[in-house]
Design a protein around this motif. Sequence first.
Motif, PDB file in Angstrom:
ATOM      1  N   ALA A  39       0.957  -1.234   0.152  1.00  0.00           N
ATOM      2  CA  ALA A  39      -0.092   0.168   0.149  1.00  0.00           C
ATOM      3  C   ALA A  39       0.926   1.117   0.055  1.00  0.00           C
ATOM      4  O   ALA A  39       0.745   2.448  -0.449  1.00  0.00           O
ATOM      5  N   GLU A  40       2.123   1.225   0.456  1.00  0.00           N
ATOM      6  CA  GLU A  40       2.776   2.422   0.441  1.00  0.00           C
ATOM      7  C   GLU A  40       3.203   2.977  -0.755  1.00  0.00           C
ATOM      8  O   GLU A  40       3.465   4.194  -1.025  1.00  0.00           O
ATOM      9  N   HIS A  41       3.136   1.972  -1.881  1.00  0.00           N
ATOM     10  CA  HIS A  41       3.467   2.450  -3.243  1.00  0.00           C
ATOM     11  C   HIS A  41       2.379   2.643  -4.014  1.00  0.00           C
ATOM     12  O   HIS A  41       2.384   2.860  -5.200  1.00  0.00           O
ATOM     13  N   TYR A  42       1.065   2.725  -3.558  1.00  0.00           N
ATOM     14  CA  TYR A  42      -0.051   3.151  -4.253  1.00  0.00           C
ATOM     15  C   TYR A  42       0.081   4.145  -5.038  1.00  0.00           C
ATOM     16  O   TYR A  42      -0.362   4.515  -6.230  1.00  0.00           O
ATOM     17  N   PRO A  43       0.756   5.322  -4.625  1.00  0.00           N
ATOM     18  CA  PRO A  43       0.670   6.547  -5.294  1.00  0.00           C
ATOM     19  C   PRO A  43       1.374   6.464  -6.412  1.00  0.00           C
ATOM     20  O   PRO A  43       1.349   7.351  -7.222  1.00  0.00           O
ATOM     21  N   ARG A  44       2.381   5.704  -6.566  1.00  0.00           N
ATOM     22  CA  ARG A  44       3.240   5.352  -7.753  1.00  0.00           C
ATOM     23  C   ARG A  44       2.228   4.961  -8.847  1.00  0.00           C
ATOM     24  O   ARG A  44       2.596   5.447 -10.002  1.00  0.00           O
ATOM     25  N   TRP A  45       1.298   4.236  -8.915  1.00  0.00           N
ATOM     26  CA  TRP A  45       0.447   3.993 -10.012  1.00  0.00           C
ATOM     27  C   TRP A  45      -1.173   4.483  -9.853  1.00  0.00           C
ATOM     28  O   TRP A  45      -1.735   4.213 -10.772  1.00  0.00           O
ATOM     29  N   TRP A  46      -1.662   4.809  -8.517  1.00  0.00           N
ATOM     30  CA  TRP A  46      -3.006   5.245  -8.665  1.00  0.00           C
ATOM     31  C   TRP A  46      -3.029   6.735  -8.304  1.00  0.00           C
ATOM     32  O   TRP A  46      -2.698   7.279  -7.276  1.00  0.00           O
ATOM     33  N   PRO A  47      -3.255   7.620  -9.336  1.00  0.00           N
ATOM     34  CA  PRO A  47      -3.029   9.016  -9.226  1.00  0.00           C
ATOM     35  C   PRO A  47      -3.734   9.689  -8.234  1.00  0.00           C
ATOM     36  O   PRO A  47      -3.334  10.600  -7.304  1.00  0.00           O
ATOM     37  N   GLN A  48      -5.157   8.999  -7.706  1.00  0.00           N
ATOM     38  CA  GLN A  48      -5.926   9.884  -6.710  1.00  0.00           C
ATOM     39  C   GLN A  48      -5.345   9.430  -5.301  1.00  0.00           C
ATOM     40  O   GLN A  48      -5.862   9.947  -4.280  1.00  0.00           O
ATOM     41  N   VAL A  49      -4.443   8.350  -5.069  1.00  0.00           N
ATOM     42  CA  VAL A  49      -3.891   8.078  -3.791  1.00  0.00           C
ATOM     43  C   VAL A  49      -2.887   8.826  -3.868  1.00  0.00           C
ATOM     44  O   VAL A  49      -1.596   8.656  -4.473  1.00  0.00           O
ATOM     45  N   ARG A  50      -3.005  10.214  -3.090  1.00  0.00           N
ATOM     46  CA  ARG A  50      -2.020  11.264  -2.859  1.00  0.00           C
ATOM     47  C   ARG A  50      -0.957  10.953  -2.047  1.00  0.00           C
ATOM     48  O   ARG A  50       0.402  11.198  -2.337  1.00  0.00           O
ATOM     49  N   SER A  51      -0.869  10.080  -0.980  1.00  0.00           N
ATOM     50  CA  SER A  51       0.080   9.942  -0.117  1.00  0.00           C
ATOM     51  C   SER A  51      -0.283   8.491   0.987  1.00  0.00           C
ATOM     52  O   SER A  51      -1.513   8.437   1.078  1.00  0.00           O
ATOM     53  N   VAL A  52       0.646   7.712   1.086  1.00  0.00           N
ATOM     54  CA  VAL A  52       0.326   6.731   2.277  1.00  0.00           C
ATOM     55  C   VAL A  52       1.652   6.808   3.180  1.00  0.00           C
ATOM     56  O   VAL A  52       2.834   6.747   2.635  1.00  0.00           O
ATOM     57  N   THR A  53       1.208   7.164   4.416  1.00  0.00           N
ATOM     58  CA  THR A  53       2.330   7.184   5.650  1.00  0.00           C
ATOM     59  C   THR A  53       2.413   6.033   6.419  1.00  0.00           C
ATOM     60  O   THR A  53       1.327   5.694   7.173  1.00  0.00           O
ATOM     61  N   PRO A  54       3.323   5.064   6.317  1.00  0.00           N
ATOM     62  CA  PRO A  54       3.128   3.714   7.116  1.00  0.00           C
ATOM     63  C   PRO A  54       3.338   4.234   8.785  1.00  0.00           C
ATOM     64  O   PRO A  54       3.942   5.327   8.986  1.00  0.00           O
ATOM     65  N   GLU A  55       2.691   3.459   9.440  1.00  0.00           N
ATOM     66  CA  GLU A  55       2.619   3.760  11.039  1.00  0.00           C
ATOM     67  C   GLU A  55       2.719   2.299  11.558  1.00  0.00           C
ATOM     68  O   GLU A  55       1.928   1.637  12.373  1.00  0.00           O
ATOM     69  N   GLY A  56       3.959   1.959  11.324  1.00  0.00           N
ATOM     70  CA  GLY A  56       4.185   0.243  11.756  1.00  0.00           C
ATOM     71  C   GLY A  56       3.818  -0.615  10.679  1.00  0.00           C
ATOM     72  O   GLY A  56       3.597  -0.178   9.462  1.00  0.00           O
ATOM     73  N   PRO A  57       4.213  -2.048  10.846  1.00  0.00           N
ATOM     74  CA  PRO A  57       3.928  -2.772   9.969  1.00  0.00           C
ATOM     75  C   PRO A  57       2.610  -3.171   9.149  1.00  0.00           C
ATOM     76  O   PRO A  57       2.635  -3.569   8.173  1.00  0.00           O
ATOM     77  N   ARG A  58       1.613  -2.586  10.013  1.00  0.00           N
ATOM     78  CA  ARG A  58       0.119  -3.242   9.681  1.00  0.00           C
ATOM     79  C   ARG A  58      -0.696  -1.908   9.417  1.00  0.00           C
ATOM     80  O   ARG A  58      -1.795  -2.087   9.462  1.00  0.00           O
ATOM     81  N   ALA A  59      -0.063  -0.768   9.600  1.00  0.00           N
ATOM     82  CA  ALA A  59      -1.120   0.271   9.685  1.00  0.00           C
ATOM     83  C   ALA A  59      -0.364   1.851   8.866  1.00  0.00           C
ATOM     84  O   ALA A  59       0.903   1.519   8.615  1.00  0.00           O
ATOM     85  N   GLY A  60      -1.131   2.527   8.713  1.00  0.00           N
ATOM     86  CA  GLY A  60      -0.555   3.778   7.835  1.00  0.00           C
ATOM     87  C   GLY A  60      -1.612   4.654   7.880  1.00  0.00           C
ATOM     88  O   GLY A  60      -3.107   4.386   7.783  1.00  0.00           O
TER      89      GLY A  60
END
Length: 164
Positions: A39-60
């Motif tokens: 999920a952290e890399h969704y913004p690379r291929w999904w234009p509407q996902v502007r950012s994903v900031t990890p908050e540990g191994p299973r959340a963000g």
Amino acid sequence: MDPPRRTEPGRHRPTHFRFHSEWHLPAAPDRVFTVLADAEHYPRWWPQVRSVTPEGPRAGTARFRSVLPYDLVVRATERRRDPATGILEIGMTGDLDGWARWTLRPDGTGGTLARYDQEVDVRKPLMRRLATPGRPLFRLNHALMMRAGRRGLTRLLTTGRDAV
């Protein structure tokens, strides 16, 4: 007299939304699973996902925006990651409160049928106020976001290049 029918909690609230999409993708389910699980890399291929900031191994925390001029911010927590069954599921809190699930299956042609289901209550104050009159626009906004996501993921799977 027939007993009253039971309905799911929240099903008829104007702030409650259910979404369903199916994507036919040109890669095997295990490859699609690997990309969707990152999920952290969704913004690379999904234009509407502007950012994903990890908050540990299973959340963000994810921020996304489609056609309508507002951002949505949610904290996503992994509920299920099962490569054997092709299921990825998260719980969400924030501007949307609920869950989302990917279910991946072989499509019989060497590709994947990716089913996306989401059930949420909107919490963003503006969206809550506009939930009834804006419902068709919110649904269209979601459909456009999903269409762009499918295109971006297809491009990544076929060319190895980011869509954004």
